[in-house]
Motif scaffolding. Structure first.
Motif, PDB file in Angstrom:
ATOM      1  N   UNK A 119     -42.954   7.974 -22.633  1.00 46.88           N
ATOM      2  CA  UNK A 119     -42.727   7.479 -24.277  1.00 46.88           C
ATOM      3  C   UNK A 119     -42.180   9.074 -23.891  1.00 46.88           C
ATOM      4  N   UNK A 120     -41.064   9.972 -24.083  1.00 47.65           N
ATOM      5  CA  UNK A 120     -40.719  11.401 -24.165  1.00 47.65           C
ATOM      6  C   UNK A 120     -40.592  11.571 -24.946  1.00 47.65           C
ATOM      7  N   UNK A 121     -41.046  11.069 -26.558  1.00 53.34           N
ATOM      8  CA  UNK A 121     -41.610  11.825 -27.844  1.00 53.34           C
ATOM      9  C   UNK A 121     -43.243  11.944 -28.182  1.00 53.34           C
ATOM     10  N   UNK A 122     -43.437  11.455 -27.403  1.00 50.84           N
ATOM     11  CA  UNK A 122     -45.159  10.677 -27.851  1.00 50.84           C
ATOM     12  C   UNK A 122     -45.707  12.147 -27.505  1.00 50.84           C
ATOM     13  N   UNK A 123     -45.790  12.833 -26.701  1.00 51.12           N
ATOM     14  CA  UNK A 123     -46.144  14.254 -25.807  1.00 51.12           C
ATOM     15  C   UNK A 123     -45.712  15.793 -26.468  1.00 51.12           C
TER      16      UNK A 123
END
Length: 954
Positions: A119-123
């Motif tokens: 999930x590239x946007x999660x962290x």
């Protein structure tokens, strides 16, 4: 890379805790810092190994929670570095590691595998890479330690790309999430780049999407490419049987020399070196020059990832081979992206839907278009439109296209970003290497009774003593023909190109079976001439149709027509039986696919077609095709079959056709063709010879590079025809010198020495490498004022001869020379400019201390061993520095900033750590202009500080 291959890069790390690590260099392992604790000498354990191996911590950063280990006793295959380049979720990712929960036989380590979605946007805010597992790995538990402990440092793969290492499984999410350190953060760290600059400068492969079936298919596709292209036939070794006569390209491939049209000031380089820095190349070369062999070699090795350091950027790319002759023979259209995998007719299943498009869109495609000259002239614009459209649609695709020298006009593909290279004839050293390799293959024959070592030595000596023989053997094909004939005839060789082909056909069609004591193969006995008559029918039909491949049905039709006039042969079998015999016994035909065949080389097809035209009294038909470049070899080879009357008609027809065209390039080609036909005639009347010389003289000097190459084909024949220096001025004078340079050799030295004017120095100094080194110094270079002329130097002999040229203060030195070599040759010389190119031996710039007092310009081009630029600060007069395809770190930029009078800095395709170039140390140099080519804005730091003093070019 399959899971098994990925797993081989994973190790267990034993510090104060047990964790996981992954090889990112052959001896370097990245893991989490918290696994090590305070340990400075952790161990690693590999499944199947009895004892752990001790490591050394060479870098760590606790804020990132990452560390780098060095293990001395082991080399392993590193993972392929990558980075996420999308905001969309990436399903199908995996983590491989050694968690404590995964044990066998009480407490022995076992590898485990977890799949999920990145999930590239999660962290994003914390610069953390987050992976959501497909299912809970273990039940949520109370206690200080996670059951997934031991997974810290485990590699996170997106496909076959390493994009991060696992560092934490946060509580409260049912062990479904794993937080990871992005690989980009590790390799961007300044201290990491300083400790391991080679790893830091490795190009990251960006991941935008994942298709789980693609990776496995790419392995199958690479295997199919290897099966199709890793072996090549050796001409003249058919009697060894299939296994020995098909040579592995690792042995057979010879890197030939080529010149770049866009870099005419420098001398030739090996074609591998030139391809390394040119994403798109149009490669021109004569028949038999090695174009197709190069395409095969690139395809097989790029797919396998086994290209050497110079071409390492091509490793892992997916080659798509498009043999134009096959498309033409089968009447197919130019392939769409989805049809590219099938164009080469590989033995592999159909690709997954959309696979080729995904490869091309990601910039991982290597398009290899072989034989653009095989496309009929009327279809070449369609071929151009197809190739241009494909590359416009996928602009990151690398491409190599091959073509005969004059089949398409200059700059035909320039708008698509192609640079033109021209394969050069083999030098004497290349010929010797080829002869040794050919005889090495011949020694594979267990039944051979010749003394092959003696034959090899004798042939090398014949080449050394006989310049005309060397002129014949300048292409790999003709050199192989000479090797085969020399072996068969125990040292006796033909003296002309036409006689060489005629002898080769005699060898293949008659001597070959006699030598093997085969009297009636396939129940059919034919003389050499009967073989030729039938093969001529096929050859002339192919030439008329502009083809090089044919089907069984097409061959049978031509044989039926030929057999009507050959009752003795027809009595032995029908057309089907005769075709089988020709395929099995002639040595001239070979299968391309199951039902498609071709001549072993197009030259033999053209030779036999020329014989048919002359024997059938079709000279007028031949001459109607004088303006079609693909017919020129047929016209030339026809001269060897002509009677006196026919030869005069052929030569006069070519001169008349040249005089009738307004296109000077076409006129030059036809006049040169007429001269080549006349040059080796057994007899031709004096009046015709005079007309030929007058015609050739009328197109000298040349006006463009294609005319230069054309005229140079005449070799020493042209030298007495050239105008004298007294009749030349300006550009014409320079062009004639360029032509003499192009011919080169000992015969051309006196003609070059006749030019002594000041303006002659530039072209004469550039041409040194084309002549015998000492003779050219004595008769040319010492008689002119070199002044501002750059002298091109390659080879140790020329480097040592610089002592005789004290006036040479502008040097272009190419090739592998050590620092000691350069220091001995350059020390004490008052150099004004120095270009150092393609040198893998020199390790530092200490040699400049002895020659740098007045050095104003320095160019370093592909000198990968130089690791320290600090000596540049001692070049007190240096005002221009040009680094091309060189590693450039922040420390290097700082060293450059200390050069006191530097005013111009150019960086072409720099190799930069972590994909970033930091120009900040240059901010206070207000008079310095900087040009960077090959990097995007986001890759260059310090842009704002330089302002309009910085120029960026893609």
């Amino acid at each position: 890379m399959a899971v098994e291959g990925l797993a081989r890069s994973v190790v267990a790390v034993l510090g104060e805790r047990q964790g996981t690590g992954v090889f990112i260099g052959f001896r370097h392992i990245v893991t989490c810092a918290h696994v090590l604790g305070q340990s400075l000498t952790p161990h690693i354990a590999l499944p199947g190994e009895r004892s752990p191996l001790r490591c050394q911590v060479v870098w760590r950063n606790d804020r990132l929670d990452a560390a780098l280990l060095l293990v001395n006793q082991l080399n392993s295959a590193p993972a392929l570095p990558g980075a996420v380049a999308t905001d969309r979720p990436l399903p199908g990712c995996q983590i491989l590691g050694f968690p404590k929960i995964q044990r066998y036989d009480r407490n022995r380590l076992e590898l485990d595998q977890y799949t999920g979605t990145v999930l590239p946007a999660a962290g994003l805010v914390r610069r953390t890479l987050v992976m959501e597992l497909d299912r809970p790995a273990v039940p949520e538990q109370e206690g200080p330690e996670s059951p997934l402990a031991g997974l810290s440092g485990a590699p996170l793969f997106a496909g076959d790309k390493l994009i991060g290492i696992a560092k934490e499984v946060p509580r409260g999410r049912g062990h479904r999430r794993v937080e990871c350190v992005p690989l980009t953060a590790i390799v961007a760290h300044e201290e990491f780049r300083r400790v391991v600059p080679v790893i830091a400068s490795t190009t990251l492969r960006y991941v935008t999407d994942l298709h789980p079936g693609d990776s496995r298919y790419e392995e199958e596709y690479a295997d199919a490419l290897a099966a199709a292209y890793r072996r090549t036939k050796i001409f003249g070794l058919d009697e060894l049987g299939k296994r020995a006569s098909e040579w592995d390209l690792d042995t057979a491939y010879l890197s030939l020399e080529a010149t770049s049209k866009g870099d005419s000031a420098s001398g030739p380089s090996r074609v591998d070196d030139l391809l390394a820095t040119r994403p798109r190349v149009l490669l021109r070369g004569d028949a038999g020059a090695g174009k197709t062999t190069l395409v095969w070699w690139l395809a097989a090795h790029a797919a396998a990832g086994t290209l050497g350091p110079e071409l390492s950027e091509l490793n892992g790319l997916v080659p798509f081979v498009v043999p134009m002759r096959t498309l033409r023979a089968e009447g197919g259209a130019f392939p769409s992206p989805a049809e590219l995998p099938a164009a080469a007719r590989l033995m592999v299943d159909a690709a997954p839907d959309g696979w080729a498009g995904r490869v091309l869109a990601a910039g991982r495609g290597l398009l290899l278009v072989d034989g653009l000259d095989e496309v009929p002239r009327e279809d070449r614009e369609a071929a151009h439109a197809w190739l241009a459209s494909l590359l416009d649609r996928f602009p990151k695709t690398r491409c190599v296209a091959t073509v005969r020298p004059l089949a398409v006009e200059p700059e035909w593909l320039t708008a698509q970003g192609f640079e033109e290279l021209t394969l050069l004839p083999m030098r004497d050293a290349d010929i010797r290497a080829f002869i040794r390799a050919w005889h090495g293959a011949a020694r594979l024959d267990p039944d051979g009774d010749e003394d092959l070592e003696a034959l090899e030595h004798d042939l090398i000596q014949q080449f050394r003593r006989n310049p005309s023989l060397s002129d014949l053997g300048r292409t790999p094909l003709l050199c192989a023909v000479i090797c085969a004939l020399h072996r068969l005839r125990q040292g006796f060789l033909p003296e002309t190109r036409w006689a060489l082909y005629e002898s080769a056909l005699q060898m293949l069609l008659g001597e070959r079976d006699k030598r093997r004591r085969i009297t009636s193969p396939d129940g059919i006995t034919m003389s050499v001439e009967e073989h030729q008559q039938l093969l001529q029918r096929i050859a002339v039909w192919l030439v008329r149709g502009g083809q090089t491949e044919f089907t069984r049905e097409q061959a049978l039709h031509q044989l039926e027509r030929g057999l009507a006039g050959m009752p003795r042969v027809r009595a032995q079998g029908d057309a089907e039986a005769i075709l089988t015999h020709l395929l099995n016994r002639s040595g001239l035909l070979q299968p391309r696919t199951e039902d498609v065949f071709q001549f072993v080389h197009r030259t033999f097809q053209d030779f036999l077609a020329a014989k048919e035209f002359i024997e059938d009294d079709l000279m007028n038909e031949l001459l109607r095709h004088t303006y079609e470049q693909q017919w020129h070899d047929v016209l030339l080879l026809a001269a060897g079959h002509c009677s006196r009357r026919d030869l005069r008609q052929l030569v006069d027809g070519l001169i008349a056709a040249g005089a009738a065209t307004r296109d000077r390039s076409v006129r030059t080609s036809l006049y040169v063709l007429a001269a080549l036909c006349a040059q080796h005639a057994a007899w031709l009347d004096g009046a015709t010879h005079d007309r030929v010389r007058k015609a050739v003289r009328s197109v000298v000097p040349h006006r463009n590079p294609s005319q230069l190459q054309d005229l140079a084909r005449l070799g020493a024949y042209l030298l007495p025809i050239l105008p004298s220096p007294a009749r030349l001025s300006g550009d014409s004078r320079t062009q004639v010198i360029e032509l003499i340079n192009e011919i080169g050799g000992a015969a051309a030295v006196p003609y070059a020495g006749a030019f002594t004017a000041p303006d002659d120095a530039f072209p004469l100094a550039r041409g040194w490498h084309r002549y015998p080194a000492r003779a050219y110094v004595d008769e040319v270079l010492t008689r002119i004022d070199l002044g501002e002329a750059p002298v091109f130097v390659n080879g140790h002999e020329r480097l040592s001869l610089l002592a005789l040229l004290p006036g040479a203060v502008h040097l272009d030195v190419a090739g592998d020379f050590s620092g000691a070599d350069l220091d001995a040759a350059l020390s004490g010389r008052r150099l004004a400019s120095l270009v150092l190119s393609v040198n893998g031996l020199v390790k530092d710039l200490e040699f400049l201390r002895g020659c740098g007092g007045e050095l104003r310009r320095l160019v370093l081009r592909r000198c990968g061993g130089i690791g320290d630029l600090s000596p540049l600060s001692e070049l007190t007069e240096l005002d221009s520095l040009d680094l091309q395809i060189m590693r450039v770190t922040r420390d290097d930029v700082a060293a450059i900033s200390a050069i006191p009078k530097l005013r111009a800095l150019s960086l072409l395709a720099p190799l930069v750590p972590a994909d970033r170039l930091d120009l900040t140390p240059l901010r206070d140099l207000t008079e310095l202009r900087v040009t960077v080519v090959g990097l995007s804005k986001r890759q260059v730091l310090g842009r704002e500080a330089l302002g309009d003093r910085l120029t960026l070019r893609a």
